[in-house]
Write a protein that holds these residues in place. Structure first.
Motif, PDB file in Angstrom:
ATOM      1  N   VAL A 188      -5.406  16.896 -16.369  1.00 31.92           N
ATOM      2  CA  VAL A 188      -4.622  16.313 -15.278  1.00 31.92           C
ATOM      3  C   VAL A 188      -4.802  17.184 -14.036  1.00 31.92           C
ATOM      4  O   VAL A 188      -4.364  18.333 -14.005  1.00 31.92           O
ATOM      5  CB  VAL A 188      -3.133  16.211 -15.655  1.00 31.92           C
ATOM      6  N   ASP A 189      -5.482  16.612 -13.048  1.00 30.91           N
ATOM      7  CA  ASP A 189      -5.839  17.279 -11.793  1.00 30.91           C
ATOM      8  C   ASP A 189      -6.867  18.383 -12.051  1.00 30.91           C
ATOM      9  O   ASP A 189      -6.858  19.036 -13.099  1.00 30.91           O
ATOM     10  CB  ASP A 189      -4.620  17.802 -11.049  1.00 30.91           C
ATOM     11  N   THR A 190      -7.764  18.576 -11.091  1.00 34.10           N
ATOM     12  CA  THR A 190      -8.891  19.481 -11.328  1.00 34.10           C
ATOM     13  C   THR A 190      -9.051  20.553 -10.259  1.00 34.10           C
ATOM     14  O   THR A 190     -10.163  21.049 -10.033  1.00 34.10           O
ATOM     15  CB  THR A 190     -10.206  18.674 -11.468  1.00 34.10           C
ATOM     16  N   CYS A 191      -7.969  20.930  -9.616  1.00 30.94           N
ATOM     17  CA  CYS A 191      -7.969  22.086  -8.712  1.00 30.94           C
ATOM     18  C   CYS A 191      -8.945  21.923  -7.550  1.00 30.94           C
ATOM     19  O   CYS A 191      -9.122  20.823  -7.046  1.00 30.94           O
ATOM     20  CB  CYS A 191      -8.215  23.363  -9.498  1.00 30.94           C
ATOM     21  N   ILE A 192      -9.601  22.995  -7.144  1.00 29.25           N
ATOM     22  CA  ILE A 192     -10.303  23.057  -5.866  1.00 29.25           C
ATOM     23  C   ILE A 192     -11.817  22.924  -6.017  1.00 29.25           C
ATOM     24  O   ILE A 192     -12.477  22.298  -5.196  1.00 29.25           O
ATOM     25  CB  ILE A 192      -9.945  24.376  -5.147  1.00 29.25           C
ATOM     26  N   GLY A 193     -12.367  23.495  -7.065  1.00 25.36           N
ATOM     27  CA  GLY A 193     -13.803  23.401  -7.284  1.00 25.36           C
ATOM     28  C   GLY A 193     -14.580  24.512  -6.606  1.00 25.36           C
ATOM     29  O   GLY A 193     -14.162  25.073  -5.585  1.00 25.36           O
ATOM     30  N   ASN A 194     -15.737  24.842  -7.182  1.00 29.65           N
ATOM     31  CA  ASN A 194     -16.625  25.858  -6.629  1.00 29.65           C
ATOM     32  C   ASN A 194     -17.643  25.243  -5.672  1.00 29.65           C
ATOM     33  O   ASN A 194     -17.961  24.052  -5.767  1.00 29.65           O
ATOM     34  CB  ASN A 194     -17.390  26.552  -7.758  1.00 29.65           C
ATOM     35  N   ASP A 195     -18.119  26.068  -4.769  1.00 28.39           N
ATOM     36  CA  ASP A 195     -19.298  25.754  -3.934  1.00 28.39           C
ATOM     37  C   ASP A 195     -19.055  24.637  -2.930  1.00 28.39           C
ATOM     38  O   ASP A 195     -20.017  24.049  -2.413  1.00 28.39           O
ATOM     39  CB  ASP A 195     -20.492  25.365  -4.823  1.00 28.39           C
ATOM     40  N   LYS A 196     -17.813  24.355  -2.591  1.00 28.93           N
ATOM     41  CA  LYS A 196     -17.523  23.214  -1.730  1.00 28.93           C
ATOM     42  C   LYS A 196     -17.084  23.676  -0.341  1.00 28.93           C
ATOM     43  O   LYS A 196     -16.269  24.596  -0.208  1.00 28.93           O
ATOM     44  CB  LYS A 196     -16.459  22.325  -2.375  1.00 28.93           C
ATOM     45  N   VAL A 197     -17.629  23.026   0.663  1.00 31.03           N
ATOM     46  CA  VAL A 197     -17.288  23.356   2.046  1.00 31.03           C
ATOM     47  C   VAL A 197     -15.926  22.749   2.372  1.00 31.03           C
ATOM     48  O   VAL A 197     -15.742  21.528   2.290  1.00 31.03           O
ATOM     49  CB  VAL A 197     -18.357  22.812   3.013  1.00 31.03           C
ATOM     50  N   ASP A 209     -12.095  13.886 -22.803  1.00 28.14           N
ATOM     51  CA  ASP A 209     -12.193  12.427 -22.874  1.00 28.14           C
ATOM     52  C   ASP A 209     -11.722  11.742 -21.599  1.00 28.14           C
ATOM     53  O   ASP A 209     -12.126  10.615 -21.303  1.00 28.14           O
ATOM     54  CB  ASP A 209     -11.343  11.895 -24.037  1.00 28.14           C
ATOM     55  N   GLY A 210     -10.815  12.397 -20.869  1.00 24.79           N
ATOM     56  CA  GLY A 210     -10.259  11.770 -19.680  1.00 24.79           C
ATOM     57  C   GLY A 210      -9.905  12.796 -18.622  1.00 24.79           C
ATOM     58  O   GLY A 210      -9.518  13.925 -18.938  1.00 24.79           O
ATOM     59  N   VAL A 211     -10.059  12.412 -17.365  1.00 33.09           N
ATOM     60  CA  VAL A 211      -9.597  13.194 -16.220  1.00 33.09           C
ATOM     61  C   VAL A 211      -8.669  12.290 -15.425  1.00 33.09           C
ATOM     62  O   VAL A 211      -9.025  11.160 -15.091  1.00 33.09           O
ATOM     63  CB  VAL A 211     -10.771  13.655 -15.330  1.00 33.09           C
ATOM     64  N   LEU A 212      -7.478  12.782 -15.173  1.00 36.19           N
ATOM     65  CA  LEU A 212      -6.461  11.982 -14.491  1.00 36.19           C
ATOM     66  C   LEU A 212      -6.031  12.712 -13.230  1.00 36.19           C
ATOM     67  O   LEU A 212      -5.555  13.846 -13.297  1.00 36.19           O
ATOM     68  CB  LEU A 212      -5.271  11.777 -15.432  1.00 36.19           C
ATOM     69  N   CYS A 213      -6.219  12.081 -12.088  1.00 36.61           N
ATOM     70  CA  CYS A 213      -5.830  12.682 -10.809  1.00 36.61           C
ATOM     71  C   CYS A 213      -4.527  12.051 -10.331  1.00 36.61           C
ATOM     72  O   CYS A 213      -4.471  10.835 -10.127  1.00 36.61           O
ATOM     73  CB  CYS A 213      -6.921  12.490  -9.766  1.00 36.61           C
ATOM     74  N   THR A 214      -3.498  12.883 -10.126  1.00 36.88           N
ATOM     75  CA  THR A 214      -2.225  12.356  -9.636  1.00 36.88           C
ATOM     76  C   THR A 214      -2.370  11.774  -8.238  1.00 36.88           C
ATOM     77  O   THR A 214      -1.641  10.853  -7.859  1.00 36.88           O
ATOM     78  CB  THR A 214      -1.141  13.446  -9.621  1.00 36.88           C
ATOM     79  N   VAL A 268      -8.826  17.348  -6.897  1.00 34.87           N
ATOM     80  CA  VAL A 268     -10.056  16.644  -7.291  1.00 34.87           C
ATOM     81  C   VAL A 268     -11.289  17.552  -7.350  1.00 34.87           C
ATOM     82  O   VAL A 268     -12.380  17.099  -7.696  1.00 34.87           O
ATOM     83  CB  VAL A 268     -10.355  15.465  -6.326  1.00 34.87           C
ATOM     84  N   GLY A 269     -11.127  18.834  -7.036  1.00 33.60           N
ATOM     85  CA  GLY A 269     -12.285  19.692  -6.812  1.00 33.60           C
ATOM     86  C   GLY A 269     -13.245  19.811  -7.972  1.00 33.60           C
ATOM     87  O   GLY A 269     -14.469  19.765  -7.796  1.00 33.60           O
ATOM     88  N   TRP A 270     -12.698  20.002  -9.177  1.00 29.66           N
ATOM     89  CA  TRP A 270     -13.571  20.132 -10.343  1.00 29.66           C
ATOM     90  C   TRP A 270     -13.869  18.786 -10.993  1.00 29.66           C
ATOM     91  O   TRP A 270     -14.370  18.740 -12.117  1.00 29.66           O
ATOM     92  CB  TRP A 270     -12.982  21.108 -11.361  1.00 29.66           C
ATOM     93  N   ARG A 299     -13.658   9.496 -18.995  1.00 30.00           N
ATOM     94  CA  ARG A 299     -13.265   8.504 -18.001  1.00 30.00           C
ATOM     95  C   ARG A 299     -12.386   9.208 -16.983  1.00 30.00           C
ATOM     96  O   ARG A 299     -11.535  10.029 -17.337  1.00 30.00           O
ATOM     97  CB  ARG A 299     -12.475   7.354 -18.646  1.00 30.00           C
ATOM     98  N   TYR A 300     -12.587   8.906 -15.717  1.00 32.97           N
ATOM     99  CA  TYR A 300     -11.789   9.465 -14.636  1.00 32.97           C
ATOM    100  C   TYR A 300     -10.828   8.371 -14.154  1.00 32.97           C
ATOM    101  O   TYR A 300     -11.275   7.300 -13.737  1.00 32.97           O
ATOM    102  CB  TYR A 300     -12.680   9.900 -13.480  1.00 32.97           C
ATOM    103  N   TYR A 301      -9.540   8.658 -14.231  1.00 31.54           N
ATOM    104  CA  TYR A 301      -8.525   7.667 -13.888  1.00 31.54           C
ATOM    105  C   TYR A 301      -7.952   7.955 -12.500  1.00 31.54           C
ATOM    106  O   TYR A 301      -7.397   9.028 -12.252  1.00 31.54           O
ATOM    107  CB  TYR A 301      -7.399   7.674 -14.927  1.00 31.54           C
TER     108      TYR A 301
END
Length: 259
Positions: free
Chosen positions: A44-53, A81-86, A93-95, A112-114
């Motif tokens: 649930v939610d994927t933080c900020i992510g690497n390498d992104k401007v 199995d699933g990624v859920l973005c609030t 959405v970063g990762w 699946r990304y929801y």
């Protein structure tokens, strides 16, 4: 959060030490939360992510051990199995994606990304703005292009134990996540609250809320619904211990945690 001045925070003593310093400065975190059911593993939610401007210096081109930490917890990329973005803000959405061979690829290729359809439609329109377009292009559109996205209603059931509830105000299509199993219940807030001081003062709104009046209404209803009934409230931006139970405290509420 304009009302959350150090002097105002010091008037909420239960925030100290976990959620604020003795000087009244708030503590916050950015979390991805892992939910495992008998049939699904969901991030649930994927933080900020690497390498992104990014425009924020705190978020720009960062390098973290996110995937290594995930693997150390027993969650390989292929096991999700699933990624859920609030919602689709930058720190949620970063990762969704990672940089591989110069292109943004889904981090979790078997998931699946929801996304709430209302949220996706909103940000598809917002993506015309340069500062929003870059986030949409590197963290959302690649999921669509890979055919991994599922657009759902704001009250969708994702698994027998996991359902969404509409909590608009921070963004138009914002959702929170209810987890129910074996007679117990938890709820992941997303950004209906950024900090536990908003449990004490639900009328305090973040400058990041797109509709502050709606966010206040949503927050007050949420606290009323989940106070004094044992629900574990998990704050997506709450510093450790991150979760607690909302109890009534006079005319307002407080968050009771176990360190």
């Amino acid at each position: 959060m304009p009302e959350g001045t150090p002097d105002a925070i010091k008037q909420i003593p239960w925030l100290i030490p976990h959620f604020a310093t003795e000087d009244g400065f708030i503590r916050m975190s950015v979390h991805a939360l892992l939910v495992e059911t008998p049939t699904m593993r969901i991030v649930v939610d994927t933080c900020i992510g690497n390498d992104k401007v990014r425009t924020s210096p705190l978020f720009n081109m960062i390098k973290t051990n996110f995937l290594a930490d995930l693997a150390a917890a027993g969650w390989s990329r292929d096991s999700v199995d699933g990624v859920l973005c609030t919602h689709l803000h930058v720190d949620h959405v970063g990762w969704n994606t990672m940089l591989e061979d110069g292109a943004w690829q889904p981090t979790f290729p078997k998931a699946r990304y929801y996304f709430a359809k209302r949220e996706f439609d909103h940000w598809s329109t917002e993506a015309t703005r340069p500062e929003t377009k870059v986030i949409f292009d590197d963290s959302v559109q690649p999921i669509m292009d890979a055919g991994l996205a599922t657009l759902v209603e704001m009250d969708a059931v994702i698994a027998p134990e996991i359902r969404l509830i509409p909590t608009p105000g921070h963004t138009p299509g914002h959702v929170s996540v209810v987890i129910e199993s074996r007679g117990e219940r938890a709820v992941i807030t997303g950004d209906i609250m950024h900090h536990p001081c908003q449990v004490a003062h639900p009328h305090w709104s973040s400058d990041f809320d797109s509709d502050k009046d709606t966010s206040r209404i949503t927050r007050k209803a949420f606290l009323c619904d989940y106070a004094d009934n044992g629900t574990l409230v998990i704050g997506t931006h709450f510093a450790g211990p991150t979760a607690g139970r909302v109890v009534r405290d006079g005319d307002a509420y407080r968050l009771e945690v176990q360190a």
